[in-house]
Design an enzyme around this catalytic site. Structure first.
Site: not given
Ligand code: IMP
Ligand code: MG
Length: 336
Positions: A13, A43, A251
């Site tokens: 982000d 994105h 989310t």
């Molecule tokens: P996962 O990648 O869904 O397994 O999540 C693992 C960690 O990475 C969690 O804390 C998510 O909130 C974070 N996370 C995964 N993708 C993103 C993103 O695109 N932006 C921010 N946090 C992310």
């Molecule tokens: Mg993002």
């Protein structure tokens, strides 16, 4: 072959999508490659005044160049197809431009189900962890095994595309997530399951000699989404969350906010080999009117700078101690 790499230096982000979109405007690139992650990433891109949120498909598609989901990625096919539809409906032509590497892995319904019950890490519940686990357990499904991807013309062999082409490619590699979420360098286990660093880009068939620039992206303050405690103490962090609209693109979860950790930032710059640093959302701090930074873990050192200028000067001095770094301070959601 030439390659430039866009990497996140914080917890995702940071505004990588905007930077990628901006760089693509140069018309220099023949390919845009997403090199890690799945549809956990979101994105946000403003194109011709229209807002698009993509999860899988890299930003090259907006400029009519080949946009590839690379070998380091995991793909949810339902999401992939719906994104193509969303782009087409928004007037973006995708035909013959959007590809998945033959050796990328597939996120299955079982992966989604399993990830859906996570509470420990605070994942995006997009099946990421289980898909990568199956990849490394060697029981996963590669894109090349999916018949409909082959018949739809969506598969691409990265070796053939990058190394055997008549015209040498110039590739913009677009990372997902960021250094603080990297499987190796983030604060384990509060990490994602892929390689979010410059190294992760190379895993997609990019030889190190091809790399020209590494664009590292961060924000004027840190944000994090997930199960660990990160939000700073005090009303100002709630204010940053509101003013900065810090809610997840994937989310909708509120992002925890804190001052920019310059120690962690320096680590990320050094390990990624960043040549060009972009610090986004200066406009938000301007609106808040506080120019603070942190250093080391758990706010051990907190720095209060007098104003925007001293804040920028401090950062510039601290980050360029060891060598040249081209720093851009950005205060627009659409421009660098
Ligand atoms: P996962 O990648 O869904 O397994 O999540 C693992 C960690 O990475 C969690 O804390 C998510 O909130 C974070 N996370 C995964 N993708 C993103 C993103 O695109 N932006 C921010 N946090 C992310
Ligand atoms: Mg993002």
């Amino acid at each position: 072959m030439f390659a430039d790499i866009v990497v996140g230096l914080s917890y995702g982000d940071e505004g990588k999508g905007k930077v990628t979109h901006h760089l693509l405007k140069s018309g220099d690139y023949t390919h845009c490659l997403r090199f890690n992650g799945g549809c956990n990433a979101g994105h946000t891109i403003y194109h011709n005044g229209q807002k698009f949120v993509t999860h899988h498909i890299p930003a090259g598609v907006f400029f009519g160049i080949k946009s590839i989901i690379g070998a380091g990625c995991v793909v949810n096919l339902k999401q992939f197809y719906s994104e193509i539809e969303m782009l087409e409906e928004g007037g973006v032509q995708t035909n013959g431009l959007v590809y998945i590497a033959t050796n990328a892995h597939i996120i299955t319904d079982l992966h989604l189900e399993e990830d859906g019950i996570d509470v420990t890490i605070g994942t995006t519940k997009r099946g990421n962890g289980p898909a990568y686990r199956d990849k490394y357990e060697r029981v996963g499904i590669r894109a090349e095994e999916v018949a409909e991807l082959a018949s739809g013309g969506y598969l691409i062999d990265l070796y053939r595309e990058f190394h055997e082409a008549l015209v040498k490619p110039t590739i913009l590699c677009e990372g997902a997530q960021g250094f603080g979420l990297d499987i190796d360098w983030g604060e384990y286990p509060y990490v994602t399951s892929s390689h979010c660093t410059t190294g992760g880009a190379l895993l997609n068939g990019i030889p190190p000699q091809a790399v020209r620039k590494v664009y590292g992206v961060t924000k004027a303050y840190d944000t994090y989404v997930g199960a660990k405690d990160f939000h700073g103490k005090g009303r100002v962090f709630d204010l940053i969350q509101q003013v900065g609209n810090e809610y997840g693109a994937t989310t909708g979860r509120p992002r925890q906010c804190n001052w920019l950790n310059i120690h962690d930032l320096k680590v990320a710059i050094n390990i990624n080999g960043v040549t060009d640093l972009i610090i986004n959302k200066i406009d938000i701090l301007r609106e808040i009117g506080k120019w603070n930074l942190r250093s080391y873990k758990n706010d051990a050192i907190s720095l209060h700078l007098r104003n925007e200028e001293t804040w920028k000067q401090y950062l510039d001095k601290y980050l360029t101690e060891e060598g040249a770094l081209n720093i851009t301070f950005s205060d627009s959601p659409e421009r660098i």
